[in-house]
Design a protein around this motif. Structure first.
Motif, PDB file in Angstrom:
ATOM      1  N   ASP A 124     -19.781 -15.963  20.657  1.00 42.80           N
ATOM      2  CA  ASP A 124     -19.978 -15.679  19.242  1.00 42.80           C
ATOM      3  C   ASP A 124     -19.197 -14.445  18.804  1.00 42.80           C
ATOM      4  O   ASP A 124     -18.684 -14.391  17.683  1.00 42.80           O
ATOM      5  N   CYS A 184     -25.478  -8.633   6.008  1.00 37.73           N
ATOM      6  CA  CYS A 184     -26.904  -8.914   5.877  1.00 37.73           C
ATOM      7  C   CYS A 184     -27.464  -8.158   4.678  1.00 37.73           C
ATOM      8  O   CYS A 184     -27.227  -6.954   4.526  1.00 37.73           O
ATOM      9  N   ILE A 238     -22.268 -15.233   7.556  1.00 38.46           N
ATOM     10  CA  ILE A 238     -21.726 -15.168   8.912  1.00 38.46           C
ATOM     11  C   ILE A 238     -20.720 -16.285   9.127  1.00 38.46           C
ATOM     12  O   ILE A 238     -20.829 -17.359   8.523  1.00 38.46           O
ATOM     13  N   THR A 266     -22.603 -20.133  16.286  1.00 35.56           N
ATOM     14  CA  THR A 266     -23.841 -20.913  16.282  1.00 35.56           C
ATOM     15  C   THR A 266     -24.952 -20.296  17.125  1.00 35.56           C
ATOM     16  O   THR A 266     -26.127 -20.342  16.754  1.00 35.56           O
ATOM     17  N   MET A 303     -26.425 -17.376  15.209  1.00 29.74           N
ATOM     18  CA  MET A 303     -27.253 -17.853  14.099  1.00 29.74           C
ATOM     19  C   MET A 303     -28.626 -18.296  14.601  1.00 29.74           C
ATOM     20  O   MET A 303     -29.647 -18.044  13.951  1.00 29.74           O
ATOM     21  N   LYS A 304     -28.674 -18.937  15.748  1.00 29.18           N
ATOM     22  CA  LYS A 304     -29.955 -19.358  16.326  1.00 29.18           C
ATOM     23  C   LYS A 304     -30.827 -18.140  16.614  1.00 29.18           C
ATOM     24  O   LYS A 304     -32.026 -18.119  16.295  1.00 29.18           O
ATOM     25  N   ARG A 312     -32.227 -16.712  13.349  1.00 25.65           N
ATOM     26  CA  ARG A 312     -33.329 -17.524  12.813  1.00 25.65           C
ATOM     27  C   ARG A 312     -34.631 -17.234  13.553  1.00 25.65           C
ATOM     28  O   ARG A 312     -35.701 -17.176  12.951  1.00 25.65           O
ATOM     29  N   GLU A 347     -32.142 -15.530   7.714  1.00 29.45           N
ATOM     30  CA  GLU A 347     -31.608 -16.798   7.223  1.00 29.45           C
ATOM     31  C   GLU A 347     -30.081 -16.759   7.246  1.00 29.45           C
ATOM     32  O   GLU A 347     -29.457 -16.202   6.346  1.00 29.45           O
ATOM     33  N   PRO A 348     -29.452 -17.320   8.272  1.00 23.72           N
ATOM     34  CA  PRO A 348     -27.995 -17.342   8.315  1.00 23.72           C
ATOM     35  C   PRO A 348     -27.408 -18.197   7.185  1.00 23.72           C
ATOM     36  O   PRO A 348     -27.942 -19.259   6.848  1.00 23.72           O
ATOM     37  N   PRO A 361     -23.837 -19.708   6.717  1.00 25.02           N
ATOM     38  CA  PRO A 361     -22.511 -19.851   7.329  1.00 25.02           C
ATOM     39  C   PRO A 361     -21.410 -20.042   6.304  1.00 25.02           C
ATOM     40  O   PRO A 361     -21.591 -20.710   5.283  1.00 25.02           O
TER      41      PRO A 361
END
Length: 285
Positions: free
Chosen positions: A222, A232, A239, A244, A247-248, A251, A256-257, A259
């Motif tokens: 990442d 943010c 982002i 990915t 982002m996980k 969360r 709250e990402p 993308p």
């Protein structure tokens, strides 16, 4: 995030978004014609029209999230001026001007300083020391984190601390892919951060572990798509879409990402944060 007691149970408070004011520069003159970081390949070039479309999508994302976006006019001959974060550091309505490390970008500092003065910022300090604005200075609730190692001089951290009267914590970058602090770390709301440990010296990594024991840690994959060059607002994280795994993790912490695709601008080493200068305490004009 502070724990809250609810009906005898303990839960973690949800991240809360706050409205921000950003300054951006449309990439009308964007190109990759020189190489001042490992991401840039003049032989491969870049698609300027595609870069504009991606940038417009980023701007529209901020507006849709409720943020205010001001624009500075792009200057022909300054292809990296789109990376507004590097143009200054603004805290409580005061601005510390940029002084770029490479001659290719030198004229950007005065251009951003002129915009700030013309738009009601009465205190704009002309830097004596090399610094690249929010590229290497990231603001938290009580501290400013200052990056050094590739662009911004250590002495600029002292200059910024004297100007703002706020502690500046020095962090040394050691991987040239992460040439600015904002490529390796971003604040989460103001009292926590996400970062990639391997971008930092051992001592700086220890400082981050001490200051932010609950930080979100990114992995090499990442970080390698500039996933940490993110913005943010306290809840939403704008982002790069390829990040990915990060982002996980966000969360799972209640963030709250959001993308976005800035793959064309990444050819010059930039992402969402690079394109975004926050105007903290902007005057009413």
């Amino acid at each position: 995030m502070e724990p809250e007691s609810v009906a005898g149970a303990v839960r973690v408070s949800e991240p809360v978004a706050t409205r921000r004011h950003y300054l951006m520069c449309r990439p009308e003159h964007f190109a990759v014609t020189y190489a001042i970081n490992p991401w840039m390949d003049p032989g491969a070039g870049a698609d300027a029209a595609r870069a504009v479309r991606q940038w417009e999508s980023l701007r529209e994302t901020y507006v849709a999230l409720g943020h205010e976006v001001s624009l500075i006019d792009p200057v022909e001959g300054l292809p990296d001026m789109v990376f507004a974060a590097n143009g200054a550091l603004v805290v409580n309505g005061r601005a510390y001007g940029a002084r770029f490390a490479h001659p290719e970008r030198a004229a950007e500092g005065p251009a951003y300083a002129a915009w700030l003065r013309a738009n009601g910022f009465s205190e704009v300090l002309e830097a004596e020391r090399t610094n690249e604005g929010e590229g290497d200075f990231l603001v938290l609730d009580e501290l400013i984190l200052g990056g050094t190692g590739f662009r911004t001089e250590l002495a600029a951290h002292q200059e910024a601390q004297e100007f703002f009267g706020r502690p500046v914590v020095t962090l040394r970058l050691v991987d040239p892919r992460f040439y600015h602090l904002d490529t390796a770390l971003f604040p989460l709301g103001g009292d926590n951060v996400a970062y990639y440990p391997e971008a930092f010296s051992p001592g700086s990594r220890a400082v981050l572990e001490r200051l932010f024991p609950d930080a979100v840690i990114a992995d090499a994959r990442d970080a390698g798509v500039l996933g940490l060059n993110a913005v943010c607002d306290g809840r939403h994280v704008v982002i790069n879409a390829e990040a990915t795994g990060l982002m996980k993790g966000l969360r799972e912490r209640g963030y709250e990402p959001v993308p976005v695709d800035l793959s064309e601008l990444r050819k010059a080493g930039g992402g969402p944060k690079c394109c975004t200068l926050e105007l903290r305490g902007a005057p009413s004009v």
